[in-house]
Design a protein around this motif. Structure first.
Motif, PDB file in Angstrom:
ATOM      1  N   TYR A   1       0.823  -1.212   0.000  1.00  0.00           N
ATOM      2  CA  TYR A   1       0.000   0.000   0.000  1.00  0.00           C
ATOM      3  C   TYR A   1       0.859   1.265   0.000  1.00  0.00           C
ATOM      4  CZ  TYR A   1      -4.701  -2.024   0.653  1.00  0.00           C
ATOM      5  OH  TYR A   1      -5.900  -2.658   0.485  1.00  0.00           O
ATOM      6  N   GLN A   2       1.950   1.300   0.738  1.00  0.00           N
ATOM      7  CA  GLN A   2       2.801   2.506   0.787  1.00  0.00           C
ATOM      8  C   GLN A   2       3.383   2.814  -0.597  1.00  0.00           C
ATOM      9  OE1 GLN A   2       3.331   4.675   3.312  1.00  0.00           O
ATOM     10  NE2 GLN A   2       4.577   5.916   1.939  1.00  0.00           N
ATOM     11  N   GLU A   3       3.916   1.805  -1.255  1.00  0.00           N
ATOM     12  CA  GLU A   3       4.483   1.992  -2.591  1.00  0.00           C
ATOM     13  C   GLU A   3       3.399   2.440  -3.582  1.00  0.00           C
ATOM     14  OE1 GLU A   3       7.118  -0.616  -5.808  1.00  0.00           O
ATOM     15  OE2 GLU A   3       6.062  -1.653  -4.190  1.00  0.00           O
ATOM     16  N   ILE A   4       2.249   1.823  -3.499  1.00  0.00           N
ATOM     17  CA  ILE A   4       1.130   2.198  -4.364  1.00  0.00           C
ATOM     18  C   ILE A   4       0.705   3.637  -4.085  1.00  0.00           C
ATOM     19  CG2 ILE A   4      -1.341   1.750  -4.741  1.00  0.00           C
ATOM     20  CD1 ILE A   4      -0.615  -1.279  -4.427  1.00  0.00           C
ATOM     21  N   HIS A   5       0.639   4.003  -2.817  1.00  0.00           N
ATOM     22  CA  HIS A   5       0.226   5.352  -2.443  1.00  0.00           C
ATOM     23  C   HIS A   5       1.157   6.414  -3.044  1.00  0.00           C
ATOM     24  CE1 HIS A   5      -1.810   8.380  -0.077  1.00  0.00           C
ATOM     25  NE2 HIS A   5      -0.630   8.867   0.244  1.00  0.00           N
ATOM     26  N   GLU A   6       2.440   6.181  -2.972  1.00  0.00           N
ATOM     27  CA  GLU A   6       3.405   7.149  -3.512  1.00  0.00           C
ATOM     28  C   GLU A   6       3.179   7.381  -5.001  1.00  0.00           C
ATOM     29  OE1 GLU A   6       5.381   9.010  -1.667  1.00  0.00           O
ATOM     30  OE2 GLU A   6       4.664   7.947   0.120  1.00  0.00           O
ATOM     31  N   LEU A   7       2.842   6.332  -5.727  1.00  0.00           N
ATOM     32  CA  LEU A   7       2.566   6.470  -7.155  1.00  0.00           C
ATOM     33  C   LEU A   7       1.206   7.128  -7.402  1.00  0.00           C
ATOM     34  CD1 LEU A   7       3.909   2.974  -8.214  1.00  0.00           C
ATOM     35  CD2 LEU A   7       4.959   5.183  -8.765  1.00  0.00           C
ATOM     36  N   LEU A   8       0.223   6.751  -6.600  1.00  0.00           N
ATOM     37  CA  LEU A   8      -1.109   7.328  -6.771  1.00  0.00           C
ATOM     38  C   LEU A   8      -1.127   8.834  -6.538  1.00  0.00           C
ATOM     39  CD1 LEU A   8      -3.467   4.661  -5.176  1.00  0.00           C
ATOM     40  CD2 LEU A   8      -3.275   5.290  -7.599  1.00  0.00           C
ATOM     41  N   ILE A   9      -0.364   9.304  -5.578  1.00  0.00           N
ATOM     42  CA  ILE A   9      -0.329  10.737  -5.294  1.00  0.00           C
ATOM     43  C   ILE A   9       0.035  11.516  -6.555  1.00  0.00           C
ATOM     44  CG2 ILE A   9       0.952  12.520  -4.021  1.00  0.00           C
ATOM     45  CD1 ILE A   9      -1.231  11.053  -2.420  1.00  0.00           C
ATOM     46  N   GLN A  10       0.899  10.960  -7.367  1.00  0.00           N
ATOM     47  CA  GLN A  10       1.288  11.626  -8.610  1.00  0.00           C
ATOM     48  C   GLN A  10       0.190  11.565  -9.668  1.00  0.00           C
ATOM     49  OE1 GLN A  10       5.430  10.548  -9.828  1.00  0.00           O
ATOM     50  NE2 GLN A  10       5.302   9.236  -8.005  1.00  0.00           N
ATOM     51  N   LEU A  11      -0.642  10.543  -9.610  1.00  0.00           N
ATOM     52  CA  LEU A  11      -1.691  10.362 -10.606  1.00  0.00           C
ATOM     53  C   LEU A  11      -2.986  11.096 -10.275  1.00  0.00           C
ATOM     54  CD1 LEU A  11      -1.168   6.567 -11.304  1.00  0.00           C
ATOM     55  CD2 LEU A  11      -0.945   8.411 -12.991  1.00  0.00           C
ATOM     56  N   MET A  12      -3.166  11.468  -9.004  1.00  0.00           N
ATOM     57  CA  MET A  12      -4.425  12.062  -8.569  1.00  0.00           C
ATOM     58  C   MET A  12      -4.548  13.524  -8.977  1.00  0.00           C
ATOM     59  SD  MET A  12      -5.836   9.481  -7.200  1.00  0.00           S
ATOM     60  CE  MET A  12      -7.330  10.268  -6.638  1.00  0.00           C
ATOM     61  N   ARG A  13      -5.759  13.895  -9.395  1.00  0.00           N
ATOM     62  CA  ARG A  13      -6.043  15.306  -9.641  1.00  0.00           C
ATOM     63  C   ARG A  13      -6.308  15.960  -8.285  1.00  0.00           C
ATOM     64  NH1 ARG A  13     -11.103  16.723  -8.419  1.00  0.00           N
ATOM     65  NH2 ARG A  13     -12.775  15.221  -8.679  1.00  0.00           N
ATOM     66  N   VAL A  14      -6.192  17.253  -8.209  1.00  0.00           N
ATOM     67  CA  VAL A  14      -6.524  17.978  -6.988  1.00  0.00           C
ATOM     68  C   VAL A  14      -8.000  17.728  -6.688  1.00  0.00           C
ATOM     69  CG1 VAL A  14      -6.747  20.260  -5.949  1.00  0.00           C
ATOM     70  CG2 VAL A  14      -4.755  19.718  -7.366  1.00  0.00           C
ATOM     71  N   GLY A  15      -8.294  17.332  -5.461  1.00  0.00           N
ATOM     72  CA  GLY A  15      -9.668  17.033  -5.071  1.00  0.00           C
ATOM     73  C   GLY A  15     -10.064  15.593  -5.282  1.00  0.00           C
ATOM     74  N   GLY A  16      -9.152  14.772  -5.803  1.00  0.00           N
ATOM     75  CA  GLY A  16      -9.437  13.357  -6.004  1.00  0.00           C
ATOM     76  C   GLY A  16      -9.455  12.607  -4.686  1.00  0.00           C
ATOM     77  N   THR A  17      -9.938  11.374  -4.731  1.00  0.00           N
ATOM     78  CA  THR A  17     -10.106  10.568  -3.520  1.00  0.00           C
ATOM     79  C   THR A  17      -9.495   9.185  -3.714  1.00  0.00           C
ATOM     80  OG1 THR A  17     -12.179  11.704  -3.030  1.00  0.00           O
ATOM     81  CG2 THR A  17     -11.832   9.591  -1.940  1.00  0.00           C
ATOM     82  N   ILE A  18      -8.785   8.723  -2.677  1.00  0.00           N
ATOM     83  CA  ILE A  18      -8.245   7.365  -2.652  1.00  0.00           C
ATOM     84  C   ILE A  18      -8.859   6.642  -1.463  1.00  0.00           C
ATOM     85  CG2 ILE A  18      -6.184   5.911  -2.525  1.00  0.00           C
ATOM     86  CD1 ILE A  18      -4.542   8.390  -3.374  1.00  0.00           C
ATOM     87  N   VAL A  19      -9.395   5.453  -1.708  1.00  0.00           N
ATOM     88  CA  VAL A  19      -9.959   4.620  -0.652  1.00  0.00           C
ATOM     89  C   VAL A  19      -9.151   3.328  -0.586  1.00  0.00           C
ATOM     90  CG1 VAL A  19     -11.993   3.319   0.111  1.00  0.00           C
ATOM     91  CG2 VAL A  19     -12.274   5.559  -0.979  1.00  0.00           C
ATOM     92  N   TYR A  20      -8.671   3.007   0.612  1.00  0.00           N
ATOM     93  CA  TYR A  20      -7.911   1.775   0.822  1.00  0.00           C
ATOM     94  C   TYR A  20      -8.754   0.785   1.597  1.00  0.00           C
ATOM     95  CZ  TYR A  20      -3.755   4.232  -0.662  1.00  0.00           C
ATOM     96  OH  TYR A  20      -2.857   4.931  -1.405  1.00  0.00           O
ATOM     97  N   TYR A  21      -8.827  -0.436   1.105  1.00  0.00           N
ATOM     98  CA  TYR A  21      -9.552  -1.499   1.782  1.00  0.00           C
ATOM     99  C   TYR A  21      -8.644  -2.151   2.822  1.00  0.00           C
ATOM    100  CZ  TYR A  21     -12.194  -5.750   2.598  1.00  0.00           C
ATOM    101  OH  TYR A  21     -12.885  -6.761   3.209  1.00  0.00           O
ATOM    102  N   ASP A  22      -9.223  -2.496   3.961  1.00  0.00           N
ATOM    103  CA  ASP A  22      -8.540  -3.314   4.964  1.00  0.00           C
ATOM    104  C   ASP A  22      -7.297  -2.629   5.553  1.00  0.00           C
ATOM    105  OD1 ASP A  22      -8.086  -5.556   6.554  1.00  0.00           O
ATOM    106  OD2 ASP A  22      -6.917  -6.566   5.007  1.00  0.00           O
ATOM    107  N   THR A  23      -7.486  -1.420   6.035  1.00  0.00           N
ATOM    108  CA  THR A  23      -6.347  -0.725   6.639  1.00  0.00           C
ATOM    109  C   THR A  23      -6.415  -0.676   8.147  1.00  0.00           C
ATOM    110  OG1 THR A  23      -7.456   1.403   6.374  1.00  0.00           O
ATOM    111  CG2 THR A  23      -5.943   0.734   4.630  1.00  0.00           C
ATOM    112  N   LEU A  24      -7.576  -0.906   8.737  1.00  0.00           N
ATOM    113  CA  LEU A  24      -7.701  -0.855  10.191  1.00  0.00           C
ATOM    114  C   LEU A  24      -7.712  -2.239  10.827  1.00  0.00           C
ATOM    115  CD1 LEU A  24     -10.383   1.969  10.517  1.00  0.00           C
ATOM    116  CD2 LEU A  24      -7.900   2.148  10.730  1.00  0.00           C
ATOM    117  N   TRP A  25      -8.355  -3.180  10.164  1.00  0.00           N
ATOM    118  CA  TRP A  25      -8.436  -4.544  10.669  1.00  0.00           C
ATOM    119  C   TRP A  25      -8.099  -5.482   9.519  1.00  0.00           C
ATOM    120  CZ3 TRP A  25     -12.348  -0.965  11.434  1.00  0.00           C
ATOM    121  CH2 TRP A  25     -12.491  -0.500  12.736  1.00  0.00           C
TER     122      TRP A  25
END
Length: 156
Positions: A130-154
């Motif tokens: 997820y961390q590696e994916i997040h770093e790449l996604l931040i570059q792909l996201m438009r301002v105001g975009g949303t990222i939802v991660y499944y299974d991050t708390l439990w």
């Protein structure tokens, strides 16, 4: 539009596969659909598509001109998702990549797609990525975009 009939019940999308009993539940599909609709997402990524329930929920909620780019490295599940997309009538909005999510994101960046994505649902089987994916996604996201991660708390 939220899936109805057999598509509303996530167990109907559960193609018998004992090795992976985890999938997006109906409530999760409704949350994803609500989020997609609320930001009028047109460029959507579904990383870890499995049998396609989450991608169907997002496609049905998105505008007619929206595109849902899906990533499922396992051919069996990618084909299952394609079958369910056809049954749900959303195939025209979908694009499947049978590859690793990190590889897909790197290709998108190399193709000049930075700051072009509105919404992402991440449910890859290797949660440690997820961390590696997040770093790449931040570059792909438009301002105001949303990222939802499944299974991050439990754990699932």
């Amino acid at each position: 539009m939220i899936p109805t009939g057999p598509l509303a019940n996530p167990t109907s999308l559960f193609i018998p596969c004992r090795e992976s009993p985890v999938m997006a539940l109906e409530e999760q599909g409704r949350v994803l659909a609500t989020l997609v609709r609320s930001i009028d997402a047109r460029r959507i990524l579904d990383l870890g598509t499995f049998t396609g329930y989450s991608s169907i929920a997002m496609a049905l909620a998105a505008a007619d001109d929206a595109k849902v780019t899906c990533c499922e490295p396992q051919r069996r599940y990618a084909n299952d998702a394609r079958d369910w997309w056809a049954k749900a009538g959303v195939s025209a909005k979908m694009e499947m990549h049978e590859k690793d999510a990190v590889d897909l994101l790197k290709e998108m960046l190399a193709n000049g797609e930075a700051a072009s994505v509105d919404f992402v649902f991440v449910d890859v089987s290797q949660r440690e990525r997820y961390q590696e994916i997040h770093e790449l996604l931040i570059q792909l996201m438009r301002v105001g975009g949303t990222i939802v991660y499944y299974d991050t708390l439990w754990s699932a």
